[in-house]
Design a protein around this motif. Structure first.
Motif, mmCIF file in Angstrom:
data_model
loop_
_atom_site.group_PDB
_atom_site.id
_atom_site.type_symbol
_atom_site.label_atom_id
_atom_site.label_comp_id
_atom_site.label_asym_id
_atom_site.label_seq_id
_atom_site.Cartn_x
_atom_site.Cartn_y
_atom_site.Cartn_z
ATOM 1 N N ASP A 1 50.644 61.236 77.530
ATOM 2 C CA ASP A 1 51.915 60.926 76.883
ATOM 3 C C ASP A 1 52.270 62.156 76.049
ATOM 4 N N LYS B 1 50.214 60.403 85.107
ATOM 5 C CA LYS B 1 49.001 59.701 85.505
ATOM 6 C C LYS B 1 48.223 60.591 86.461
ATOM 7 N N THR C 1 45.809 58.991 81.674
ATOM 8 C CA THR C 1 47.235 59.015 81.380
ATOM 9 C C THR C 1 47.506 60.019 80.270
ATOM 10 N N ALA D 1 51.455 67.414 82.514
ATOM 11 C CA ALA D 1 52.597 67.162 81.627
ATOM 12 C C ALA D 1 53.348 68.462 81.347
ATOM 13 N N ARG E 1 55.384 61.009 80.628
ATOM 14 C CA ARG E 1 54.185 60.190 80.825
ATOM 15 C C ARG E 1 53.677 60.487 82.224
ATOM 16 N N ASN F 1 60.151 63.031 76.497
ATOM 17 C CA ASN F 1 58.830 62.423 76.634
ATOM 18 C C ASN F 1 58.436 62.420 78.108
ATOM 19 N N THR G 1 50.582 65.999 72.705
ATOM 20 C CA THR G 1 50.109 65.430 73.961
ATOM 21 C C THR G 1 48.929 64.520 73.651
#
Length: 125
Positions: A92, A45, A90, A59, A43, A41, A80
């Motif tokens: 994830d 920003k 953001t 990401a 995360r 995973n 995503t």
């Protein structure tokens, strides 16, 4: 102050956070969590953007570099999710990493992707 102390202070000042040019996308951090074996995973920003794709690209760059760090050559995007609140975007994202090209249409060659991220000045882990 002694010359050595002044020189060290000057060097320390050079190690501050780089100034992002006005209008440029700001990549503000990556958090990586190993979920299970080859499932990871990320995360991320991002600020100073209006494009969801900037978040997804960040990401992907993180996933590609992570795969290389772990000794793998490929990754596949599982999902995503992108959100924006108050100008802070953001992401994830979940990726699988693997030594061989995984099945599926959302696969990436980690080495090629990391090179492209560098060319586009998108940071990696």
């Amino acid at each position: 102050m002694r010359p050595a102390i002044i020189a060290m202070s000057a060097l320390a000042a050079c190690e501050t956070t780089p100034i992002v040019p006005e209008g440029a996308v700001s990549y503000d951090g990556i958090e990586t969590r190993l979920l299970d074996g080859d499932l990871v995973n990320f995360r991320v920003k991002v600020t100073n953007t209006i494009e969801r794709q900037d978040v997804a690209d960040y990401a992907e760059c993180a996933a590609a570099q992570y795969a290389l760090i772990r000794g793998y050559g490929f990754a596949r995007n599982v999902r995503t999710l992108v959100d924006e609140e108050g100008g802070i975007w953001t992401g994830d994202a979940v990726y699988t990493i693997s030594p061989a090209l995984p099945r599926g249409s959302r696969t990436i060659d980690a080495e090629v992707t990391v090179a492209e991220c560098a060319r586009r000045s998108i940071p990696t882990v």
